[in-house]
Design a protein around this motif. Structure first.
Motif, PDB file in Angstrom:
ATOM      1  N   ALA A  86       0.785  -1.126  -0.049  1.00  0.00           N
ATOM      2  CA  ALA A  86      -0.162  -0.083   0.054  1.00  0.00           C
ATOM      3  C   ALA A  86       0.813   1.616   0.016  1.00  0.00           C
ATOM      4  CB  ALA A  86      -0.879   0.094   1.029  1.00  0.00           C
ATOM      5  N   GLN A  87       1.978   1.053   0.900  1.00  0.00           N
ATOM      6  CA  GLN A  87       2.768   2.355   0.797  1.00  0.00           C
ATOM      7  C   GLN A  87       3.380   2.542  -0.813  1.00  0.00           C
ATOM      8  OE1 GLN A  87       5.771   1.926   3.691  1.00  0.00           O
ATOM      9  NE2 GLN A  87       4.472   2.045   5.343  1.00  0.00           N
ATOM     10  N   PHE A  88       3.819   1.632  -1.564  1.00  0.00           N
ATOM     11  CA  PHE A  88       4.258   1.739  -2.668  1.00  0.00           C
ATOM     12  C   PHE A  88       3.181   2.134  -3.690  1.00  0.00           C
ATOM     13  CE2 PHE A  88       5.404  -0.104  -7.070  1.00  0.00           C
ATOM     14  CZ  PHE A  88       6.369   0.689  -7.079  1.00  0.00           C
ATOM     15  N   TRP A  89       2.143   1.674  -3.584  1.00  0.00           N
ATOM     16  CA  TRP A  89       0.958   2.224  -4.578  1.00  0.00           C
ATOM     17  C   TRP A  89       0.737   3.763  -4.231  1.00  0.00           C
ATOM     18  CZ3 TRP A  89      -2.044   0.136  -8.469  1.00  0.00           C
ATOM     19  CH2 TRP A  89      -3.468   1.149  -8.458  1.00  0.00           C
ATOM     20  N   ASN A  90       0.825   4.254  -2.830  1.00  0.00           N
ATOM     21  CA  ASN A  90       0.543   5.662  -2.784  1.00  0.00           C
ATOM     22  C   ASN A  90       2.000   6.500  -2.688  1.00  0.00           C
ATOM     23  OD1 ASN A  90      -2.177   5.286  -2.427  1.00  0.00           O
ATOM     24  ND2 ASN A  90      -1.745   4.104  -0.201  1.00  0.00           N
ATOM     25  N   LEU A  91       2.839   5.902  -3.221  1.00  0.00           N
ATOM     26  CA  LEU A  91       4.337   6.629  -2.928  1.00  0.00           C
ATOM     27  C   LEU A  91       4.280   7.754  -3.976  1.00  0.00           C
ATOM     28  CD1 LEU A  91       7.111   6.690  -1.902  1.00  0.00           C
ATOM     29  CD2 LEU A  91       7.964   5.178  -3.706  1.00  0.00           C
ATOM     30  N   LEU A 122      13.477   4.954  -2.352  1.00  0.00           N
ATOM     31  CA  LEU A 122      12.336   4.479  -1.518  1.00  0.00           C
ATOM     32  C   LEU A 122      11.477   3.681  -2.820  1.00  0.00           C
ATOM     33  CD1 LEU A 122      10.940   4.421   1.320  1.00  0.00           C
ATOM     34  CD2 LEU A 122       9.680   6.474   0.343  1.00  0.00           C
ATOM     35  N   PHE A 123      11.475   4.156  -3.862  1.00  0.00           N
ATOM     36  CA  PHE A 123      10.731   3.535  -4.972  1.00  0.00           C
ATOM     37  C   PHE A 123      11.205   1.954  -5.274  1.00  0.00           C
ATOM     38  CE2 PHE A 123       9.806   2.426  -9.359  1.00  0.00           C
ATOM     39  CZ  PHE A 123       8.637   2.676  -9.805  1.00  0.00           C
ATOM     40  N   VAL A 124      12.536   2.112  -5.066  1.00  0.00           N
ATOM     41  CA  VAL A 124      13.279   0.588  -5.624  1.00  0.00           C
ATOM     42  C   VAL A 124      13.039  -0.350  -4.285  1.00  0.00           C
ATOM     43  CG1 VAL A 124      15.155  -0.486  -5.650  1.00  0.00           C
ATOM     44  CG2 VAL A 124      14.897   1.535  -6.818  1.00  0.00           C
ATOM     45  N   GLN A 125      12.993   0.192  -3.101  1.00  0.00           N
ATOM     46  CA  GLN A 125      12.768  -0.536  -1.846  1.00  0.00           C
ATOM     47  C   GLN A 125      11.316  -1.141  -1.652  1.00  0.00           C
ATOM     48  OE1 GLN A 125      13.799   1.727   1.561  1.00  0.00           O
ATOM     49  NE2 GLN A 125      16.012   1.767   1.053  1.00  0.00           N
ATOM     50  N   TYR A 180       7.528  -5.215  -2.825  1.00  0.00           N
ATOM     51  CA  TYR A 180       6.171  -5.955  -2.361  1.00  0.00           C
ATOM     52  C   TYR A 180       5.203  -5.857  -3.192  1.00  0.00           C
ATOM     53  CZ  TYR A 180       8.839  -5.077   2.070  1.00  0.00           C
ATOM     54  OH  TYR A 180       9.753  -5.237   2.748  1.00  0.00           O
ATOM     55  N   ALA A 181       5.001  -5.127  -4.548  1.00  0.00           N
ATOM     56  CA  ALA A 181       4.281  -5.090  -5.452  1.00  0.00           C
ATOM     57  C   ALA A 181       4.941  -5.269  -6.844  1.00  0.00           C
ATOM     58  CB  ALA A 181       3.495  -3.824  -5.473  1.00  0.00           C
ATOM     59  N   PRO A 182       5.322  -6.334  -7.135  1.00  0.00           N
ATOM     60  CA  PRO A 182       6.180  -6.655  -8.454  1.00  0.00           C
ATOM     61  C   PRO A 182       5.134  -6.641  -9.683  1.00  0.00           C
ATOM     62  CG  PRO A 182       5.556  -8.851  -7.018  1.00  0.00           C
ATOM     63  CD  PRO A 182       5.381  -7.664  -6.170  1.00  0.00           C
ATOM     64  N   HIS A 183       3.671  -7.071  -9.275  1.00  0.00           N
ATOM     65  CA  HIS A 183       2.792  -6.715 -10.508  1.00  0.00           C
ATOM     66  C   HIS A 183       2.699  -5.300 -11.056  1.00  0.00           C
ATOM     67  CE1 HIS A 183       0.626  -6.012  -6.712  1.00  0.00           C
ATOM     68  NE2 HIS A 183      -0.174  -5.445  -7.375  1.00  0.00           N
ATOM     69  N   LEU A 184       3.029  -4.184 -10.330  1.00  0.00           N
ATOM     70  CA  LEU A 184       2.851  -3.058 -10.621  1.00  0.00           C
ATOM     71  C   LEU A 184       4.117  -2.568 -11.449  1.00  0.00           C
ATOM     72  CD1 LEU A 184       1.695  -1.392  -7.484  1.00  0.00           C
ATOM     73  CD2 LEU A 184       0.301  -2.164  -9.471  1.00  0.00           C
TER      74      LEU A 184
END
Length: 325
Positions: free
Chosen positions: A120-125, A138-141, A145-149
């Protein structure tokens, strides 16, 4: 013993064990980190990634990776592996892989709820007040957790660009389709050409900080009121406010009543208060006030009577002869 399955010796086992032992010795020369199973889930992830970098560099086989990783377990993590190993049969151990080992660690130390939160954090980054480099790190880290994105180069580049600040992302959008590496490089170039005051956006005032400041002010006022109440009504500032007459005074309010303002009793006024001594200053002043208005009138009356008596006596004398005298 009858009823027990006898294990057939494998001629290749001594050779495999020797190869794994040599790989383990070479592996320890790289000072790999240990893992005790305590701390944040991020610590478990860092440990796995650190080992895999060494494994890839050494080009180890799956079994060699498993052997080297087990050697680096300590404390609670070592106890966990012993409990898992006791449940494996010889056949299961032969088929056990490095991926099976990682799955066990993830299940224990990196729970599903933690991974969902990171996704969820990556989705809203968004970049917000971070630099392009900090945003990319932070984007790479979080992308793990969301490889499908980000499973294609186009999706990865688009997700990165949409998270950039408007003044950096808009110039990139006008340049057409870019790879992730191109988007990152040009975003850094745009940021470097911006004025210093525009590299970090102005942060909005912290409402929580303002609310805390106001709260402290009101708390100070309340504390002052409590302190004044404890000090008592002897100071001029502490004369209570009367809701009846809307003035500050002590005692019972007598405004709007027919009670005496001096003693509070009904049936007379303050000027007639029996509690005031007759010889007191107030009584004397009242008598002086009454006599001050009556004395000229009494003198005028006495003068008029004297004039009337004098005129009557003159008339009587004029009517008498010398013989009457």
């Amino acid at each position: 013993m009858a009823g027990e399955e006898e294990r057939v010796p494998n001629a290749e086992e001594p050779v495999l064990q020797a190869a794994q032992r040599r790989a383990s010795e070479r592996f320890r020369k790289h000072n790999p980190p240990t893992f005790n199973g305590m701390g944040d889930p991020m610590d478990a992830e860092k440990w796995i990634r650190s080992l895999e970098r060494i494994f890839d560099f050494m080009d180890l086989t799956d079994k060699e990776r498993l052997t080297c990783a087990i050697f680096q377990l300590t404390d609670e993590a070592d106890y966990l592996w012993e409990s898992v190993q006791r449940t494996l049969s010889p056949q299961q151990w032969e088929e056990y892989t490095w991926d099976n080992f990682k799955a066990e660690l993830y299940e224990k130390y990196i729970p599903q709820s933690y991974r969902i939160k990171k996704e969820a954090q990556f989705w809203n980054l968004r970049q917000e007040n971070k630099s392009v480099t900090e945003y990319d790190r932070l984007f790479v880290q979080l992308s793990r957790y969301a490889p499908h994105l980000v499973d294609t180069e186009e999706k990865r580049s688009e997700k990165f660009r949409r998270g950039l600040r408007h003044e950096i992302g808009m110039p990139l959008a006008s340049q057409g389709i870019l790879t992730y590496a191109q988007s990152l490089s040009r975003a850094r170039d745009i940021e470097a050409m911006m004025p210093e005051e525009m590299k970090a956006p102005i942060q909005a005032p912290d409402n929580k900080r303002e609310n805390n400041k106001r709260k402290r002010v009101w708390q100070g006022i309340d504390q002052q009121k409590q302190q004044n109440q404890q000090e008592g009504p002897n100071t001029p500032q502490q004369v209570p406010f009367c809701q009846n007459c809307h003035k500050n005074h002590f005692g019972v309010c007598k405004a709007g009543s027919d009670a005496c303002y001096k003693c509070g009793e009904k049936g007379h006024f303050a000027r007639q208060c029996p509690g005031t001594p007759l010889g007191g200053p107030q009584h004397q002043n009242q008598n002086q006030g009454r006599n001050r208005g009556k004395r000229p009138l009494q003198m005028a009356r006495a003068y008029a009577l004297n004039q009337q008596h004098t005129a009557q006596a003159t008339e009587d004398l004029e009517g008498l002869t010398e013989e009457d005298i």
